[in-house]
Structures are given as C-alpha cells and as structure tokens.
Design an enzyme around this catalytic site. Structure first.
Site, PDB file in Angstrom:
ATOM      1  N   ASP A 200       1.043  -1.184   0.107  1.00 43.95           N
ATOM      2  CA  ASP A 200      -0.036   0.086   0.038  1.00 43.95           C
ATOM      3  C   ASP A 200       1.037   1.402   0.075  1.00 43.95           C
ATOM      4  O   ASP A 200       1.333   1.757  -1.063  1.00 43.95           O
ATOM      5  CB  ASP A 200      -0.912   0.111   1.173  1.00 43.95           C
ATOM      6  CG  ASP A 200      -1.944   0.925   1.148  1.00 43.95           C
ATOM      7  OD1 ASP A 200      -1.954   1.921   0.494  1.00 43.95           O
ATOM      8  OD2 ASP A 200      -2.753   1.187   2.425  1.00 43.95           O
TER       9      ASP A 200
ATOM     10  N   VAL B 136      -9.522  -3.647   0.406  1.00 42.42           N
ATOM     11  CA  VAL B 136      -9.957  -4.777   0.002  1.00 42.42           C
ATOM     12  C   VAL B 136      -9.891  -5.967   1.142  1.00 42.42           C
ATOM     13  O   VAL B 136      -9.185  -5.820   1.886  1.00 42.42           O
ATOM     14  CB  VAL B 136      -9.136  -5.249  -1.502  1.00 42.42           C
ATOM     15  CG1 VAL B 136      -9.120  -4.498  -2.545  1.00 42.42           C
ATOM     16  CG2 VAL B 136      -7.460  -5.166  -0.958  1.00 42.42           C
TER      17      VAL B 136
HETATM   18  P1  5GP Z   1       1.722  -0.285   3.809  1.00 45.50           P
HETATM   19  O1  5GP Z   1       2.553  -0.410   4.789  1.00 45.50           O
HETATM   20  O2  5GP Z   1       2.435  -0.925   2.470  1.00 45.50           O
HETATM   21  O3  5GP Z   1       0.928   0.743   3.701  1.00 45.50           O
HETATM   22  O4  5GP Z   1       0.431  -1.630   4.123  1.00 45.50           O
HETATM   23  C1  5GP Z   1       0.763  -2.884   4.138  1.00 45.50           C
HETATM   24  C2  5GP Z   1      -0.168  -3.444   5.169  1.00 45.50           C
HETATM   25  O5  5GP Z   1      -1.480  -2.814   5.378  1.00 45.50           O
HETATM   26  C3  5GP Z   1      -0.764  -4.897   4.388  1.00 45.50           C
HETATM   27  O6  5GP Z   1       0.195  -5.795   4.560  1.00 45.50           O
HETATM   28  C4  5GP Z   1      -1.992  -5.060   4.996  1.00 45.50           C
HETATM   29  O7  5GP Z   1      -2.121  -5.557   5.952  1.00 45.50           O
HETATM   30  C5  5GP Z   1      -2.517  -3.837   5.292  1.00 45.50           C
HETATM   31  N1  5GP Z   1      -3.381  -3.042   4.243  1.00 45.50           N
HETATM   32  C6  5GP Z   1      -3.219  -2.272   3.044  1.00 45.50           C
HETATM   33  N2  5GP Z   1      -4.035  -1.796   2.390  1.00 45.50           N
HETATM   34  C7  5GP Z   1      -5.171  -2.689   2.835  1.00 45.50           C
HETATM   35  C8  5GP Z   1      -6.429  -3.056   2.232  1.00 45.50           C
HETATM   36  O8  5GP Z   1      -6.901  -2.620   1.373  1.00 45.50           O
HETATM   37  N3  5GP Z   1      -7.122  -4.153   2.846  1.00 45.50           N
HETATM   38  C9  5GP Z   1      -6.634  -4.837   3.947  1.00 45.50           C
HETATM   39  N4  5GP Z   1      -7.393  -5.744   4.385  1.00 45.50           N
HETATM   40  N5  5GP Z   1      -5.428  -4.580   4.403  1.00 45.50           N
HETATM   41  C10 5GP Z   1      -4.517  -3.465   3.784  1.00 45.50           C
END
Ligand code: 5GP
Ligand code: MG
Length: 177
Positions: free
Chosen positions: A102, A152
């Site tokens: 994300d 999602v």
């Molecule tokens: P980042 O650190 O890249 O922003 O986020 C990664 C983590 O956030 C992912 O491993 C996941 O656990 C959670 N996450 C980010 N976007 C989503 C989403 O749309 N749905 C869900 N269920 N988890 C998300």
C-alpha cells in the site's frame, strides 16, 4: 452467495489468482533453478498466498514467518514487527511474501531489518500493489495484480479479522459496517 450476504463485490476471482500465481511461480522456478528458497510470510495477510505459492513452485524451499500489523479496521496505526529475532537467514535466498503493498512502509521496513541478517539474496512478492503514491522508494520485485486505491478483503486480507477465508479479492459495496 458471499457477495449477496455481505455486500461485497468481487474484484479478482480465485481463478484469476490461480492463473497469475502459476505465471509468477514459473518465473521464480527459473530464477532460483538449482537453489533453495526461504518463503518468508508476513502474517497474517500472506497466509493464503504463501500456502498456494509453496504448492505451485517447483524447487526446494522452506517456510518461515514474522507478524506485522498496522491496521485497526481501516485505520492505519504504528507498524509492529514480531518474531524477526527467531529467523536465521544467513547466506539464504529469501522471498518475503505479503498480501498488499500500500504505502510501502511495511515491506520497506521489513526488508531493511531482514537484510541485517545477511541473506544471500532478498526479494519480495506481493499479491496486490495499490495504485497510489508510495511513501517509500522500495518496490516489490514481483506483484500479482495492481489495484485501485480501495480497501480490499479476502484471500488472506481482513477487515477486523473477518473475510480472510474468501477465495477471491473483494471490495465493500458500501461502508463495511
Ligand atoms: P503498507 O505498509 O504498504 O502501507 O501497508 C501494508 C499492510 O497494510 C498490508 O500488509 C495489509 O496488512 C494492510 N493493508 C493495506 N491496504 C489494505 C487493504 O486494502 N485491505 C486490507 N485488508 N489490508 C490492507
Ligand atoms: Mg499485512
């Protein structure tokens, strides 16, 4: 059925995931031909992806895991990483597997920390990559699907620990409440 009951809309089907996973597995098979790979799951979100991946790869591999968490519902909190002290990655090929890339903060932090354990090679694979501006420069080496910036669930991804068991990827038609 699932969609009617819970107001979810399917974004990516389980058949599409399966097909794409086979493609990526063949790339990995070639890349790591004759070598061994540690599949390092970021739990809990990577559970479905990793379980399917280890059965589509054709190579000698082992699995290990850490836990990362940064969400409460749909709200982002601080990142916590649990379990890295138990990992022995010295001189090993490591593939870090996560559900979704994300902002990039989780994978960037994990890869930085794990590289301190002197792996031979470290790469990353994610099921989904959100089409948003990233807050880090790090990019995963392998992505199964790019997705719009929507929350999602399914195939390992949760909302308050629900929906991980769904076979595909879904979005909420309205608010998840
Ligand atoms: P980042 O650190 O890249 O922003 O986020 C990664 C983590 O956030 C992912 O491993 C996941 O656990 C959670 N996450 C980010 N976007 C989503 C989403 O749309 N749905 C869900 N269920 N988890 C998300
Ligand atoms: Mg996660």
């Amino acid at each position: 059925m699932v969609e009617e009951e819970t107001q979810l809309k399917e974004l990516i089907s389980s058949a599409e995931i399966k097909e794409r996973l086979l493609q990526v597995s063949r790339v990995l098979d070639e890349k790591y031909y004759g070598e061994e790979l540690v599949i390092l799951m970021i739990m809990k979100g990577a559970v479905c992806l990793a379980a399917d991946l280890i059965r589509t790869l054709n190579m000698k591999l082992s699995i290990d895991y850490i836990r990362c968490s940064s969400y409460e519902g749909q709200e982002r909190g601080d990142l916590t990483i649990i379990g890295e002290e138990y990992l022995d990655l010295e001189n090993k090929n490591v593939l870090v597997v996560d559900d979704i890339f994300d902002s990039g903060v989780t994978m960037d932090s994990v890869v930085k920390k794990l590289k301190l354990k002197n792996p031979k090679r470290m790469e990353s694979l994610v099921l989904l990559n959100k089409l948003i501006e990233k807050s880090t420069e790090y990019r995963p080496d392998y992505t199964l699907f790019d997705v719009e910036d929507l929350f999602v669930v399914g195939y390992g991804l949760d909302y308050n620990e629900n929906y991980r068991e769904l076979p595909g990827i879904y979005v909420f038609k309205n608010s998840p409440e």
